[in-house]
Design a protein around this motif. Structure first.
Motif, PDB file in Angstrom:
ATOM      1  N   GLU A  95     -13.946  51.934  51.345  1.00  0.00           N
ATOM      2  CA  GLU A  95     -14.951  53.119  51.302  1.00  0.00           C
ATOM      3  C   GLU A  95     -16.087  53.016  52.203  1.00  0.00           C
ATOM      4  OE1 GLU A  95     -14.933  55.506  47.152  1.00  0.00           O
ATOM      5  OE2 GLU A  95     -14.823  53.465  46.916  1.00  0.00           O
ATOM      6  N   GLU A  96     -16.807  51.777  51.690  1.00  0.00           N
ATOM      7  CA  GLU A  96     -18.037  51.640  52.470  1.00  0.00           C
ATOM      8  C   GLU A  96     -17.879  51.465  54.056  1.00  0.00           C
ATOM      9  OE1 GLU A  96     -19.594  47.986  51.012  1.00  0.00           O
ATOM     10  OE2 GLU A  96     -19.999  48.782  49.022  1.00  0.00           O
ATOM     11  N   GLN A  97     -16.777  50.979  54.599  1.00  0.00           N
ATOM     12  CA  GLN A  97     -16.431  50.581  55.941  1.00  0.00           C
ATOM     13  C   GLN A  97     -15.514  51.795  56.573  1.00  0.00           C
ATOM     14  OE1 GLN A  97     -15.581  46.411  56.575  1.00  0.00           O
ATOM     15  NE2 GLN A  97     -17.013  46.034  54.921  1.00  0.00           N
ATOM     16  N   GLN A  98     -15.138  52.818  55.888  1.00  0.00           N
ATOM     17  CA  GLN A  98     -14.241  53.646  56.195  1.00  0.00           C
ATOM     18  C   GLN A  98     -12.983  53.148  56.976  1.00  0.00           C
ATOM     19  OE1 GLN A  98     -17.241  56.383  58.422  1.00  0.00           O
ATOM     20  NE2 GLN A  98     -16.918  57.678  56.703  1.00  0.00           N
ATOM     21  N   ARG A 158      -8.860  52.007  56.328  1.00  0.00           N
ATOM     22  CA  ARG A 158      -7.553  52.503  55.418  1.00  0.00           C
ATOM     23  C   ARG A 158      -6.773  51.028  55.117  1.00  0.00           C
ATOM     24  NH1 ARG A 158      -6.317  58.025  56.341  1.00  0.00           N
ATOM     25  NH2 ARG A 158      -7.705  59.079  57.593  1.00  0.00           N
ATOM     26  N   ARG A 159      -7.092  50.028  55.773  1.00  0.00           N
ATOM     27  CA  ARG A 159      -6.209  49.027  55.687  1.00  0.00           C
ATOM     28  C   ARG A 159      -7.128  47.599  55.958  1.00  0.00           C
ATOM     29  NH1 ARG A 159      -4.459  51.440  59.798  1.00  0.00           N
ATOM     30  NH2 ARG A 159      -3.072  52.658  58.749  1.00  0.00           N
ATOM     31  N   PHE A 160      -6.798  46.656  55.394  1.00  0.00           N
ATOM     32  CA  PHE A 160      -7.263  45.424  55.561  1.00  0.00           C
ATOM     33  C   PHE A 160      -6.088  44.216  55.716  1.00  0.00           C
ATOM     34  CE2 PHE A 160     -11.718  45.128  53.025  1.00  0.00           C
ATOM     35  CZ  PHE A 160     -12.001  46.315  54.005  1.00  0.00           C
ATOM     36  N   ILE A 161      -6.236  43.302  56.701  1.00  0.00           N
ATOM     37  CA  ILE A 161      -5.477  42.243  56.759  1.00  0.00           C
ATOM     38  C   ILE A 161      -5.895  41.229  55.342  1.00  0.00           C
ATOM     39  CG2 ILE A 161      -5.027  40.059  58.032  1.00  0.00           C
ATOM     40  CD1 ILE A 161      -4.179  42.254  59.534  1.00  0.00           C
ATOM     41  N   VAL A 162      -4.729  40.708  54.961  1.00  0.00           N
ATOM     42  CA  VAL A 162      -5.025  39.816  53.691  1.00  0.00           C
ATOM     43  C   VAL A 162      -4.849  38.406  54.149  1.00  0.00           C
ATOM     44  CG1 VAL A 162      -4.343  39.437  51.201  1.00  0.00           C
ATOM     45  CG2 VAL A 162      -4.238  41.677  52.464  1.00  0.00           C
ATOM     46  N   VAL A 163      -5.638  37.733  53.839  1.00  0.00           N
ATOM     47  CA  VAL A 163      -5.473  36.104  54.335  1.00  0.00           C
ATOM     48  C   VAL A 163      -5.606  35.158  52.748  1.00  0.00           C
ATOM     49  CG1 VAL A 163      -6.252  36.297  56.681  1.00  0.00           C
ATOM     50  CG2 VAL A 163      -7.991  35.839  54.834  1.00  0.00           C
ATOM     51  N   ASN A 164      -5.068  34.100  53.029  1.00  0.00           N
ATOM     52  CA  ASN A 164      -5.352  33.088  51.860  1.00  0.00           C
ATOM     53  C   ASN A 164      -6.617  32.249  52.011  1.00  0.00           C
ATOM     54  OD1 ASN A 164      -4.834  31.187  53.875  1.00  0.00           O
ATOM     55  ND2 ASN A 164      -2.899  30.809  52.944  1.00  0.00           N
ATOM     56  N   ARG A 165      -7.173  31.559  51.476  1.00  0.00           N
ATOM     57  CA  ARG A 165      -8.358  30.774  51.464  1.00  0.00           C
ATOM     58  C   ARG A 165      -8.380  30.135  52.748  1.00  0.00           C
ATOM     59  NH1 ARG A 165     -12.567  33.445  49.286  1.00  0.00           N
ATOM     60  NH2 ARG A 165     -11.856  34.554  47.483  1.00  0.00           N
ATOM     61  N   ASP A 166      -7.423  29.407  53.339  1.00  0.00           N
ATOM     62  CA  ASP A 166      -7.058  28.935  54.679  1.00  0.00           C
ATOM     63  C   ASP A 166      -7.246  29.982  55.721  1.00  0.00           C
ATOM     64  OD1 ASP A 166      -6.864  26.345  53.458  1.00  0.00           O
ATOM     65  OD2 ASP A 166      -4.766  26.529  53.246  1.00  0.00           O
ATOM     66  N   LYS A 167      -7.512  31.023  55.477  1.00  0.00           N
ATOM     67  CA  LYS A 167      -7.274  32.117  56.285  1.00  0.00           C
ATOM     68  C   LYS A 167      -6.380  32.220  57.271  1.00  0.00           C
ATOM     69  CE  LYS A 167     -12.499  32.717  56.645  1.00  0.00           C
ATOM     70  NZ  LYS A 167     -13.482  32.852  57.543  1.00  0.00           N
ATOM     71  N   LYS A 168      -5.184  32.092  56.628  1.00  0.00           N
ATOM     72  CA  LYS A 168      -3.730  32.199  57.205  1.00  0.00           C
ATOM     73  C   LYS A 168      -3.426  33.645  56.556  1.00  0.00           C
ATOM     74  CE  LYS A 168      -2.830  27.736  58.280  1.00  0.00           C
ATOM     75  NZ  LYS A 168      -2.154  26.522  58.148  1.00  0.00           N
ATOM     76  N   LEU A 169      -2.556  34.335  57.594  1.00  0.00           N
ATOM     77  CA  LEU A 169      -2.249  35.885  57.333  1.00  0.00           C
ATOM     78  C   LEU A 169      -1.101  35.746  56.084  1.00  0.00           C
ATOM     79  CD1 LEU A 169      -2.167  38.610  58.036  1.00  0.00           C
ATOM     80  CD2 LEU A 169      -0.245  38.255  59.375  1.00  0.00           C
ATOM     81  N   VAL A 170      -1.380  36.454  54.970  1.00  0.00           N
ATOM     82  CA  VAL A 170      -0.479  36.213  53.821  1.00  0.00           C
ATOM     83  C   VAL A 170       0.012  37.932  53.698  1.00  0.00           C
ATOM     84  CG1 VAL A 170      -1.008  34.292  53.020  1.00  0.00           C
ATOM     85  CG2 VAL A 170      -2.192  36.370  52.267  1.00  0.00           C
ATOM     86  N   GLY A 171      -0.566  38.806  54.136  1.00  0.00           N
ATOM     87  CA  GLY A 171      -0.197  40.209  54.004  1.00  0.00           C
ATOM     88  C   GLY A 171      -0.961  41.304  54.514  1.00  0.00           C
ATOM     89  N   ILE A 172      -0.973  42.431  54.177  1.00  0.00           N
ATOM     90  CA  ILE A 172      -1.745  43.592  54.611  1.00  0.00           C
ATOM     91  C   ILE A 172      -1.787  44.662  53.406  1.00  0.00           C
ATOM     92  CG2 ILE A 172       0.161  44.996  55.483  1.00  0.00           C
ATOM     93  CD1 ILE A 172      -1.902  45.533  57.844  1.00  0.00           C
ATOM     94  N   VAL A 173      -2.903  45.162  53.269  1.00  0.00           N
ATOM     95  CA  VAL A 173      -2.975  46.142  52.031  1.00  0.00           C
ATOM     96  C   VAL A 173      -3.726  47.346  52.613  1.00  0.00           C
ATOM     97  CG1 VAL A 173      -5.457  45.388  51.392  1.00  0.00           C
ATOM     98  CG2 VAL A 173      -3.939  46.446  49.706  1.00  0.00           C
ATOM     99  N   ALA A 174      -3.343  48.464  52.119  1.00  0.00           N
ATOM    100  CA  ALA A 174      -3.458  49.813  52.492  1.00  0.00           C
ATOM    101  C   ALA A 174      -3.967  50.553  51.377  1.00  0.00           C
ATOM    102  CB  ALA A 174      -2.447  50.474  53.393  1.00  0.00           C
TER     103      ALA A 174
END
Length: 143
Positions: free
Chosen positions: A95-98, A100-116
């Motif tokens: 909402e704040e950043q307007q 619609r989706r964010f990349i999802v990473v684990n704590r090692d900053k490796k891609l694990v998904g996407i959330v919309a």
């Protein structure tokens, strides 16, 4: 109980490499029926490319899609969240950043998904998604 992003995100996200061409990206978008694709060098996210990026930055700029690398027009410095973040908090950030989706990473900053936003509609944050979409769809005043 509060939901974590890992419980609602889309896993097994298709990616494209920074050295692939815009034609490769466009074909992947067509075949997958998606607009955004994360750009990764291995499992590390380098940026995001969208169908709109290809049109606005490349086609309108007379760049050759067969010769232009994804890295040349992708959006860098993209927003992401961690797979153990709370869904409610991620929705607030969207909402704040307007966005619609964010990349999802684990704590090692490796891609694990996407959330919309659509993924969040099924969580306890679901009632807020409509309101968030309204705010996200409003012009931000940014160029």
């Amino acid at each position: 109980m509060a939901k974590l992003i890992r419980d609602i995100m889309t896993r097994d996200v298709e990616v494209i490499g920074p050295n692939d061409t815009l034609r490769d990206a466009a074909r992947k978008m067509r075949d997958l029926d998606v607009g955004p694709i994360p750009v990764c060098d291995g499992q590390r996210v380098q940026g995001m490319i969208t169908d709109r990026d290809i049109v606005v930055r490349a086609v309108a700029g007379d760049l050759d899609p067969a010769r232009t690398a994804v890295a040349d027009i992708m959006t860098k410095g993209i927003e992401y969240c961690f797979d153990d973040d709370l869904a409610e908090e991620v929705l607030e950030r969207m909402e704040e950043q307007q966005l619609r989706r964010f990349i999802v990473v684990n704590r090692d900053k490796k891609l694990v998904g996407i959330v919309a936003l659509g993924d969040l509609a099924g969580s306890e944050s679901g009632q807020r998604v409509g309101k968030a979409l309204e705010g996200i769809s409003e012009p931000s005043g940014h160029a």
